[in-house]
Structure formats: structure tokens, C-alpha cells
Design a protein around this motif. Structure first.
Motif, mmCIF file in Angstrom:
data_model
loop_
_atom_site.group_PDB
_atom_site.id
_atom_site.type_symbol
_atom_site.label_atom_id
_atom_site.label_comp_id
_atom_site.label_asym_id
_atom_site.label_seq_id
_atom_site.Cartn_x
_atom_site.Cartn_y
_atom_site.Cartn_z
ATOM 1 N N TYR A 1 0.178 -6.632 -3.725
ATOM 2 C CA TYR A 1 -1.074 -5.869 -3.838
ATOM 3 C C TYR A 1 -1.908 -6.038 -2.569
ATOM 4 N N GLY A 2 -2.373 -4.932 -2.024
ATOM 5 C CA GLY A 2 -3.169 -4.979 -0.800
ATOM 6 C C GLY A 2 -2.369 -5.322 0.437
ATOM 7 N N ASN A 3 -1.023 -5.308 0.300
ATOM 8 C CA ASN A 3 -0.142 -5.658 1.419
ATOM 9 C C ASN A 3 -0.419 -7.063 1.934
ATOM 10 N N GLY A 4 -0.693 -7.971 0.982
ATOM 11 C CA GLY A 4 -0.991 -9.361 1.339
ATOM 12 C C GLY A 4 0.252 -10.149 1.709
ATOM 13 N N THR A 5 0.088 -11.461 1.790
ATOM 14 C CA THR A 5 1.181 -12.356 2.178
ATOM 15 C C THR A 5 2.280 -12.352 1.131
ATOM 16 N N ARG A 6 3.506 -12.173 1.560
ATOM 17 C CA ARG A 6 4.637 -12.136 0.645
ATOM 18 C C ARG A 6 5.131 -13.555 0.346
ATOM 19 N N PRO A 7 5.916 -13.701 -0.713
ATOM 20 C CA PRO A 7 6.419 -15.039 -1.044
ATOM 21 C C PRO A 7 7.377 -15.547 0.021
ATOM 22 N N GLY A 8 7.474 -16.874 0.103
ATOM 23 C CA GLY A 8 8.378 -17.494 1.059
ATOM 24 C C GLY A 8 9.446 -18.318 0.357
ATOM 25 N N PHE A 9 10.644 -18.345 0.936
ATOM 26 C CA PHE A 9 11.772 -19.092 0.388
ATOM 27 C C PHE A 9 12.417 -19.865 1.532
ATOM 28 N N SER A 10 12.376 -21.172 1.431
ATOM 29 C CA SER A 10 12.887 -22.017 2.513
ATOM 30 C C SER A 10 13.927 -22.985 1.952
ATOM 31 N N ARG A 11 15.150 -22.923 2.475
ATOM 32 C CA ARG A 11 16.221 -23.819 2.029
ATOM 33 C C ARG A 11 16.003 -25.194 2.659
ATOM 34 N N ILE A 12 15.616 -26.167 1.832
ATOM 35 C CA ILE A 12 15.311 -27.502 2.359
ATOM 36 C C ILE A 12 16.508 -28.452 2.273
ATOM 37 N N HIS B 1 9.721 0.452 -2.826
ATOM 38 C CA HIS B 1 9.938 -0.016 -1.456
ATOM 39 C C HIS B 1 9.343 0.940 -0.433
ATOM 40 N N THR B 2 8.258 1.597 -0.824
ATOM 41 C CA THR B 2 7.496 2.426 0.105
ATOM 42 C C THR B 2 6.055 1.917 0.136
ATOM 43 N N ASP B 3 5.330 2.240 1.198
ATOM 44 C CA ASP B 3 3.926 1.845 1.292
ATOM 45 C C ASP B 3 3.086 2.511 0.209
ATOM 46 N N ASP B 4 3.527 3.659 -0.276
ATOM 47 C CA ASP B 4 2.794 4.367 -1.326
ATOM 48 C C ASP B 4 2.645 3.501 -2.569
ATOM 49 N N TYR B 5 3.595 2.599 -2.787
ATOM 50 C CA TYR B 5 3.596 1.772 -4.001
ATOM 51 C C TYR B 5 2.349 0.907 -4.096
ATOM 52 N N TRP B 6 1.891 0.360 -2.965
ATOM 53 C CA TRP B 6 0.695 -0.479 -3.029
ATOM 54 C C TRP B 6 -0.551 0.246 -2.519
ATOM 55 N N GLN B 7 -0.379 1.231 -1.662
ATOM 56 C CA GLN B 7 -1.547 1.928 -1.117
ATOM 57 C C GLN B 7 -2.172 2.895 -2.120
ATOM 58 N N ASN B 8 -1.341 3.571 -2.905
ATOM 59 C CA ASN B 8 -1.818 4.626 -3.802
ATOM 60 C C ASN B 8 -1.435 4.372 -5.254
ATOM 61 N N ASN B 9 -1.250 3.121 -5.614
ATOM 62 C CA ASN B 9 -0.767 2.820 -6.951
ATOM 63 C C ASN B 9 -1.720 3.308 -8.040
ATOM 64 N N PRO B 10 -1.179 3.848 -9.127
ATOM 65 C CA PRO B 10 -2.044 4.207 -10.247
ATOM 66 C C PRO B 10 -2.597 2.947 -10.906
ATOM 67 N N GLY B 11 -3.854 3.021 -11.289
ATOM 68 C CA GLY B 11 -4.486 1.954 -12.055
ATOM 69 C C GLY B 11 -5.003 2.525 -13.355
ATOM 70 N N PHE B 12 -5.690 1.698 -14.118
ATOM 71 C CA PHE B 12 -6.195 2.120 -15.411
ATOM 72 C C PHE B 12 -7.716 2.117 -15.398
ATOM 73 N N ALA B 13 -8.308 3.184 -15.916
ATOM 74 C CA ALA B 13 -9.751 3.209 -16.094
ATOM 75 C C ALA B 13 -10.120 2.190 -17.164
ATOM 76 N N SER B 14 -11.276 1.589 -17.017
ATOM 77 C CA SER B 14 -11.692 0.543 -17.958
ATOM 78 C C SER B 14 -11.826 1.079 -19.379
ATOM 79 N N GLU B 15 -12.104 2.372 -19.532
ATOM 80 C CA GLU B 15 -12.271 2.963 -20.861
ATOM 81 C C GLU B 15 -11.000 2.875 -21.693
ATOM 82 N N THR B 16 -9.836 2.753 -21.050
ATOM 83 C CA THR B 16 -8.573 2.781 -21.786
ATOM 84 C C THR B 16 -8.360 1.542 -22.640
ATOM 85 N N ALA B 17 -9.000 0.443 -22.316
ATOM 86 C CA ALA B 17 -8.817 -0.782 -23.102
ATOM 87 C C ALA B 17 -9.314 -0.586 -24.527
#
Length: 220
Positions: free
Chosen positions: A18-29, A119-135
Motif C-alpha cells: 500500500y502506498g508503494n512502501g517498503t517491501r518485505p525482506g528475506f535473508s538466508r542466514i 503486478h501493475t502500479d494500478d493495483y496500489w495507485q488506483n485500488n478500489p476502497g470502501f465508503a464508510s457507509e458500507t459498514a
């Protein structure tokens, strides 16, 4: 007869965040290819990456954390998937009006079609969300509802972030759990769910967690 279908993605270093933030890391120790007796991997990730569940503690200071839930509370016996095609923006009540009434429904899965854009930028840039009224709308229509899940990266549209915060509080204060970034590519409204089990990675004061979601599906 029944079969099993995974509805969660595998964590890797290239998943959308979300927001194109830091992705998870995996390090073989420890690496057997380098002489170690066993393999061991260090993981670096936050609690809201990949397919994950939001617990009330995520947006409510005194809300329940994941460790406060009993195992049976994360098993759903009356699940339904509906398709709500969208190009992004906010899902509002009018988009949910045609969902069949079911007083026993405990998990509502909403397939927007964004799973095919993961796996496109559209997934996080234009993602559908929910209006608060739907709850409130969904709780009134489905009094047994305990969770919603969907194939978008977040309940919050990245283009409507404040409304997304309000929506999170609206769902979680009603004890409706939120399962984000689900893999719904291989299920449809015709899929007959026997049960769906959600297995989060639990920790102390768990506001949310990556989770494995397994569906038992009736095939005949």
C-alpha cells in the motif's frame, strides 16, 4: 465431494505494498549450500503486507488483537463471493444492493477484478476502497457478518485515504474483520464454499497479520 483452494498469496520480495512502501525482506542466514547444517531465513515485514487480516486493534486503541480471538472465530461456515467490477474509487452501498439476503452469512468475499492487476502500479495507485457507509449497510443486511475479504490491496482507496481510515474504524468497531489483498482469481459467484479458514501469524498485541486463507469447496 470437496476440494481445497488457497485464497491467499505467497509472500515474496516483489509483492505490492500500500502506498508503494517498503517491501518485505528475506535473508538466508544459514545456507546449506555454504556448509550450514540447515537452512534458516530472516524475515523483515510489517503486519499489513500481502494477504492479511486487520483486527480491531489496528484502528481502535482498546480493540481486540489477534491473540484475543479463539480459533473458531476465524472459521467461516457461510461464505459468499460476489463480483463488484470497478476501475477504482470507492465502493458504495448502491454497488452492494444486489447481494442475495442471507441471515446466516458470516463472510462476504468481494471480487472487484483487481486481482488480475496485482503486478501493475494500478493495483496500489488506483485500488478500489470502501465508503464508510458500507459498514452499517452490510451489518444491517447481514446480521451474522463477521468478516469481509476482497481482492484489493486495502479497504482504503489510495485516492481517498481519509475516507479509508473512517471506513476501517466503521467496520472494526462493528467487529467485522477485514481480509485484504486476497487471491480470488480462481473462485467465482458459482463457487460453493463449505468453509473458509483464516490462519494469521499471531504475535502479542496483534493489530493485523499476514495470513493463510484456505477454502473448502463443494465440487459435487
Amino acid at each position: 465431494m470437496t476440494a481445497y483452494q488457497r485464497l491467499s498469496y505467497i509472500l515474496d520480495a516483489d509483492i505490492p505494498v500500500y502506498g508503494n512502501g517498503t517491501r518485505p525482506g528475506f535473508s538466508r542466514i544459514n545456507d546449506m549450500r555454504k556448509g550450514a547444517t540447515a537452512n534458516k531465513t530472516a524475515l523483515t515485514l510489517d503486519s499489513h503486507m500481502g494477504t492479511h487480516i486487520d483486527f480491531p486493534l489496528h484502528f481502535l486503541a482498546d480493540g481486540r488483537g489477534g491473540e484475543d480471538y479463539q480459533a473458531h472465530e476465524l472459521v467461516f461456515q457461510h461464505a459468499l463471493l460476489v463480483e463488484v467490477p470497478t476501475e477504482g474509487g470507492l465502493i458504495q452501498n448502491n454497488a452492494l444492493q444486489n447481494i442475495p439476503q442471507d441471515v446466516h452469512l458470516d463472510l462476504l468475499l468481494i471480487k472487484t477484478g483487481f486481482c488480475y492487476k496485482r503486478h501493475t502500479d494500478d493495483y496500489w495507485q488506483n485500488n478500489p476502497g470502501f465508503a464508510s457507509e458500507t459498514a452499517a449497510y452490510l451489518q444491517e443486511k447481514f446480521p451474522s457478518l463477521r468478516a469481509i475479504g476482497f481482492d484489493s490491496i486495502s479497504l482504503s482507496s489510495f485516492l481517498h485515504r481519509e475516507e479509508g481510515r473512517i471506513a476501517h474504524r466503521a467496520f472494526l468497531s462493528r467487529n467485522i474483520l477485514i481480509i485484504e489483498d486476497m487471491d480470488l482469481r480462481n473462485v467465482t459467484p458459482h463457487t460453493r464454499f463449505e468453509k473458509i479458514m483464516v490462519a494469521p501469524l499471531l504475535f502479542s498485541a496483534c493489530d493485523g497479520a499476514p495470513c493463510y486463507v484456505l477454502a473448502e469447496i463443494r465440487t459435487s
